[in-house]
Design a protein around this motif. Sequence first.
Motif, PDB file in Angstrom:
ATOM      1  N   ALA A 144       0.839  -1.202   0.000  1.00 19.24           N
ATOM      2  CA  ALA A 144       0.000   0.000   0.000  1.00 19.24           C
ATOM      3  C   ALA A 144       0.873   1.251   0.000  1.00 19.24           C
ATOM      4  N   ARG A 145       0.248   2.371  -0.332  1.00 22.58           N
ATOM      5  CA  ARG A 145       0.984   3.642  -0.264  1.00 22.58           C
ATOM      6  C   ARG A 145       1.194   4.034   1.194  1.00 22.58           C
ATOM      7  N   GLY A 146       2.146   4.993   1.388  1.00 23.59           N
ATOM      8  CA  GLY A 146       2.636   5.331   2.717  1.00 23.59           C
ATOM      9  C   GLY A 146       1.586   5.459   3.815  1.00 23.59           C
ATOM     10  N   ALA A 147       0.603   6.365   3.632  1.00 23.43           N
ATOM     11  CA  ALA A 147      -0.314   6.648   4.737  1.00 23.43           C
ATOM     12  C   ALA A 147      -1.152   5.412   5.080  1.00 23.43           C
ATOM     13  N   THR A 148      -1.599   4.704   4.048  1.00 17.62           N
ATOM     14  CA  THR A 148      -2.415   3.507   4.296  1.00 17.62           C
ATOM     15  C   THR A 148      -1.569   2.404   4.919  1.00 17.62           C
ATOM     16  N   ALA A 149      -0.333   2.241   4.423  1.00 17.06           N
ATOM     17  CA  ALA A 149       0.551   1.207   5.003  1.00 17.06           C
ATOM     18  C   ALA A 149       0.789   1.501   6.486  1.00 17.06           C
TER      19      ALA A 149
ATOM     20  N   ALA B 217      -6.176  -5.437  -6.114  1.00 15.11           N
ATOM     21  CA  ALA B 217      -7.491  -4.876  -5.787  1.00 15.11           C
ATOM     22  C   ALA B 217      -7.431  -3.352  -5.730  1.00 15.11           C
ATOM     23  N   VAL B 218      -6.689  -2.767  -6.686  1.00 13.94           N
ATOM     24  CA  VAL B 218      -6.740  -1.314  -6.834  1.00 13.94           C
ATOM     25  C   VAL B 218      -7.768  -1.005  -7.918  1.00 13.94           C
ATOM     26  N   LYS B 219      -8.162   0.256  -8.021  1.00 17.02           N
ATOM     27  CA  LYS B 219      -9.024   0.646  -9.123  1.00 17.02           C
ATOM     28  C   LYS B 219      -8.189   0.704 -10.408  1.00 17.02           C
ATOM     29  N   GLN B 220      -8.865   0.570 -11.540  1.00 19.46           N
ATOM     30  CA  GLN B 220      -8.142   0.634 -12.818  1.00 19.46           C
ATOM     31  C   GLN B 220      -7.423   1.981 -12.964  1.00 19.46           C
ATOM     32  N   THR B 221      -8.007   3.035 -12.407  1.00 16.16           N
ATOM     33  CA  THR B 221      -7.401   4.360 -12.540  1.00 16.16           C
ATOM     34  C   THR B 221      -6.050   4.450 -11.822  1.00 16.16           C
TER      35      THR B 221
ATOM     36  N   ALA C 230      -1.738   1.284 -13.118  1.00 18.96           N
ATOM     37  CA  ALA C 230      -0.386   1.387 -13.693  1.00 18.96           C
ATOM     38  C   ALA C 230       0.604   1.841 -12.620  1.00 18.96           C
ATOM     39  N   ASP C 231       0.241   2.850 -11.835  1.00 15.68           N
ATOM     40  CA  ASP C 231       1.151   3.327 -10.773  1.00 15.68           C
ATOM     41  C   ASP C 231       1.334   2.264  -9.693  1.00 15.68           C
ATOM     42  N   ALA C 232       0.262   1.593  -9.336  1.00 13.69           N
ATOM     43  CA  ALA C 232       0.341   0.606  -8.241  1.00 13.69           C
ATOM     44  C   ALA C 232       1.268  -0.556  -8.616  1.00 13.69           C
TER      45      ALA C 232
ATOM     46  N   GLU D 147     -20.275  -6.239  -2.261  1.00 12.85           N
ATOM     47  CA  GLU D 147     -20.286  -4.791  -2.054  1.00 12.85           C
ATOM     48  C   GLU D 147     -19.464  -4.534  -0.800  1.00 12.85           C
ATOM     49  N   ALA D 148     -18.352  -3.858  -0.951  1.00 16.52           N
ATOM     50  CA  ALA D 148     -17.445  -3.593   0.175  1.00 16.52           C
ATOM     51  C   ALA D 148     -16.904  -2.184   0.026  1.00 16.52           C
ATOM     52  N   THR D 149     -16.936  -1.432   1.130  1.00 16.48           N
ATOM     53  CA  THR D 149     -16.543  -0.022   1.068  1.00 16.48           C
ATOM     54  C   THR D 149     -15.459   0.263   2.086  1.00 16.48           C
TER      55      THR D 149
ATOM     56  N   ALA E  36     -19.470 -11.811 -18.307  1.00 13.70           N
ATOM     57  CA  ALA E  36     -20.651 -12.002 -17.442  1.00 13.70           C
ATOM     58  C   ALA E  36     -20.656 -10.915 -16.370  1.00 13.70           C
ATOM     59  N   LYS E  37     -19.485 -10.633 -15.773  1.00 16.28           N
ATOM     60  CA  LYS E  37     -19.430  -9.593 -14.742  1.00 16.28           C
ATOM     61  C   LYS E  37     -19.704  -8.225 -15.353  1.00 16.28           C
ATOM     62  N   LEU E  38     -19.083  -7.961 -16.520  1.00 24.29           N
ATOM     63  CA  LEU E  38     -19.255  -6.637 -17.118  1.00 24.29           C
ATOM     64  C   LEU E  38     -20.698  -6.425 -17.581  1.00 24.29           C
TER      65      LEU E  38
HETATM   66  N1  LIG Z   1     -15.990  -2.109  -3.792  1.00 25.96           N
HETATM   67  C1  LIG Z   1     -16.750  -3.038  -4.317  1.00 25.96           C
HETATM   68  O1  LIG Z   1     -17.802  -3.372  -3.756  1.00 25.96           O
HETATM   69  C2  LIG Z   1     -16.333  -3.725  -5.576  1.00 25.96           C
HETATM   70  C3  LIG Z   1     -15.242  -3.296  -6.298  1.00 25.96           C
HETATM   71  N2  LIG Z   1     -14.842  -4.013  -7.395  1.00 25.96           N
HETATM   72  C4  LIG Z   1     -13.662  -3.610  -8.135  1.00 25.96           C
HETATM   73  O2  LIG Z   1     -12.534  -3.879  -7.329  1.00 25.96           O
HETATM   74  C5  LIG Z   1     -11.508  -2.923  -7.619  1.00 25.96           C
HETATM   75  C6  LIG Z   1     -11.100  -2.253  -6.305  1.00 25.96           C
HETATM   76  O3  LIG Z   1     -12.205  -1.500  -5.861  1.00 25.96           O
HETATM   77  P1  LIG Z   1     -12.370  -0.983  -4.369  1.00 25.96           P
HETATM   78  O4  LIG Z   1     -11.858  -1.984  -3.414  1.00 25.96           O
HETATM   79  O5  LIG Z   1     -13.752  -0.508  -4.235  1.00 25.96           O
HETATM   80  O6  LIG Z   1     -11.366   0.254  -4.375  1.00 25.96           O
HETATM   81  P2  LIG Z   1     -11.023   1.274  -3.192  1.00 25.96           P
HETATM   82  O7  LIG Z   1     -11.048   2.632  -3.791  1.00 25.96           O
HETATM   83  O8  LIG Z   1     -11.819   0.991  -1.992  1.00 25.96           O
HETATM   84  O9  LIG Z   1      -9.531   0.877  -2.848  1.00 25.96           O
HETATM   85  C7  LIG Z   1      -8.516   0.986  -3.765  1.00 25.96           C
HETATM   86  C8  LIG Z   1      -7.204   0.852  -3.019  1.00 25.96           C
HETATM   87  O10 LIG Z   1      -6.190   0.958  -4.012  1.00 25.96           O
HETATM   88  C9  LIG Z   1      -5.169   1.740  -3.492  1.00 25.96           C
HETATM   89  N3  LIG Z   1      -4.381   2.402  -4.520  1.00 25.96           N
HETATM   90  C10 LIG Z   1      -4.783   3.292  -5.447  1.00 25.96           C
HETATM   91  N4  LIG Z   1      -3.742   3.714  -6.176  1.00 25.96           N
HETATM   92  C11 LIG Z   1      -2.658   3.077  -5.673  1.00 25.96           C
HETATM   93  C12 LIG Z   1      -1.276   3.111  -5.987  1.00 25.96           C
HETATM   94  N5  LIG Z   1      -0.803   3.867  -6.984  1.00 25.96           N
HETATM   95  N6  LIG Z   1      -0.442   2.351  -5.268  1.00 25.96           N
HETATM   96  C13 LIG Z   1      -0.917   1.567  -4.268  1.00 25.96           C
HETATM   97  N7  LIG Z   1      -2.219   1.493  -3.903  1.00 25.96           N
HETATM   98  C14 LIG Z   1      -3.062   2.255  -4.617  1.00 25.96           C
HETATM   99  C15 LIG Z   1      -5.837   2.767  -2.616  1.00 25.96           C
HETATM  100  O11 LIG Z   1      -4.819   3.201  -1.766  1.00 25.96           O
HETATM  101  P3  LIG Z   1      -4.894   4.405  -0.727  1.00 25.96           P
HETATM  102  O12 LIG Z   1      -5.349   3.717   0.524  1.00 25.96           O
HETATM  103  O13 LIG Z   1      -3.494   4.890  -0.663  1.00 25.96           O
HETATM  104  O14 LIG Z   1      -5.878   5.385  -1.244  1.00 25.96           O
HETATM  105  C16 LIG Z   1      -6.947   1.948  -1.984  1.00 25.96           C
HETATM  106  O15 LIG Z   1      -6.528   1.365  -0.788  1.00 25.96           O
HETATM  107  C17 LIG Z   1     -12.096  -1.951  -8.639  1.00 25.96           C
HETATM  108  O16 LIG Z   1     -11.722  -2.332  -9.944  1.00 25.96           O
HETATM  109  C18 LIG Z   1     -13.592  -2.118  -8.450  1.00 25.96           C
HETATM  110  O17 LIG Z   1     -14.327  -1.797  -9.619  1.00 25.96           O
HETATM  111  C19 LIG Z   1     -15.453  -5.167  -7.772  1.00 25.96           C
HETATM  112  C20 LIG Z   1     -16.544  -5.615  -7.089  1.00 25.96           C
HETATM  113  C21 LIG Z   1     -17.108  -4.898  -5.983  1.00 25.96           C
END
Ligand SMILES: NC(=O)C1=CN([C@@H]2O[C@H](COP(=O)(O)OP(=O)(O)OC[C@H]3O[C@@H](n4cnc5c(N)ncnc54)[C@H](OP(=O)(O)O)[C@@H]3O)[C@@H](O)[C@H]2O)C=CC1
Length: 297
Positions: A36-41, A79-83, A86-88, A132-134, A188-190
């Motif tokens: 994870a990045r600094g603050a989260t780690a 389990a990062v977002k697609q956005t 690349a950096d992760a 669904e997880a937040t 199927a997921k998409l």
């Molecule tokens: N949430 C859900 O219910 C569902 C999500 N998904 C998919 O799962 C994927 C993850 O989603 P979700 O868990 O909601 O995402 P979150 O936004 O909750 O978490 C993403 C994590 O990625 C980390 N991250 C982002 N950029 C970087 C980086 N450059 N280096 C290291 N860590 C990084 C963030 O770190 P930091 O803590 O530093 O911000 C954060 O902890 C997505 O593709 C989403 O579409 C699929 C099914 C359900």
Amino acid sequence: MGHDEPREIAVLGAGGVGGLVGALLVRAGSDVTFVARGATAEALDRDGLHVRSAQLGDLDVAVRATTHLDSPVDVLLVAVKQTGLADALDLVAPEALADGVVVPLLNGVEHLDLLRARYGSARVLPAVIRVEATRVAPGEIVHGSPFVEIDLAPGDVAAEKVEAVRTLLAGAGITTTVRADEAALVWAKLSFLAPLALLTTRHRATVGEVRTAHRSELETLVAEVAAVAAASGAASDPAAALALYDRFPAGARSSMERDAEAGRPLEVDAIGGAVVRAAERHGVAAPLTARLVADLS
Ligand SMILES: NC(=O)C1=CN([C@@H]2O[C@H](COP(=O)(O)OP(=O)(O)OC[C@H]3O[C@@H](n4cnc5c(N)ncnc54)[C@H](OP(=O)(O)O)[C@@H]3O)[C@@H](O)[C@H]2O)C=CC1
Ligand SMILES: CC(C)(CO)C(=O)C(=O)O
């Protein structure tokens, strides 16, 4: 990695999905490191991980976190977002991963090419997660859906490694299924997600509001994405996609809509843009999908 060996697991992305799945693996006795990045780690190392879940009970676990993967693991969950992908990935060098299997839990279809180019296709195990997880704060996860399900498709990964990952996830209490066909798995997921994510975000609505107040748009989108999926080689079942929405509590929200609410970057391109690009490649009409993608971009 044989399926009866001890497991070293890394989780890249300690958000809603990574935090929940990682905590379940810790509870099941796996050795888990969060990358994870600094603050989260720092927060994870200091305060641990806390999951609130009506389905699974509450989980409070101590965890280890690092800002770079520096020793080999058997499994890397992405389990990062697609956005941020690349950096992760800079945090996990291919050499550091050694023989480990990469299991991406992102939504979308195009990230698989990026991961295969970096780690090699024999190490990338296609997967999707339904949950669904937040992440409400660093290390604080709320699990809202009454299920956590992961589907895998072997791709080019050796059968014994696929089975090892299935056993690992199932042993952590995650309903885990191996599907034969990768295209069917991701589409199927998409086919289910793209209509829901685009409409919940466009209307700032819950799953319940979309399946009632915006039903006709939902049905149109489901039909469009199903046609694109079929043209992409994935048998599609619009009725099954529609039925899946009913499994979510009415108040459930999509991760894209939560991102919009919080002013974070949206995965519109990975989720909707990918459908529009596939529609164009195959000459399939998807006008409502294209309009919503344009509106949200
Ligand atoms: N949430 C859900 O219910 C569902 C999500 N998904 C998919 O799962 C994927 C993850 O989603 P979700 O868990 O909601 O995402 P979150 O936004 O909750 O978490 C993403 C994590 O990625 C980390 N991250 C982002 N950029 C970087 C980086 N450059 N280096 C290291 N860590 C990084 C963030 O770190 P930091 O803590 O530093 O911000 C954060 O902890 C997505 O593709 C989403 O579409 C699929 C099914 C359900
Ligand atoms: C709709 C949901 C919660 C289903 O798993 C999802 O995948 C997301 O919001 O990203």
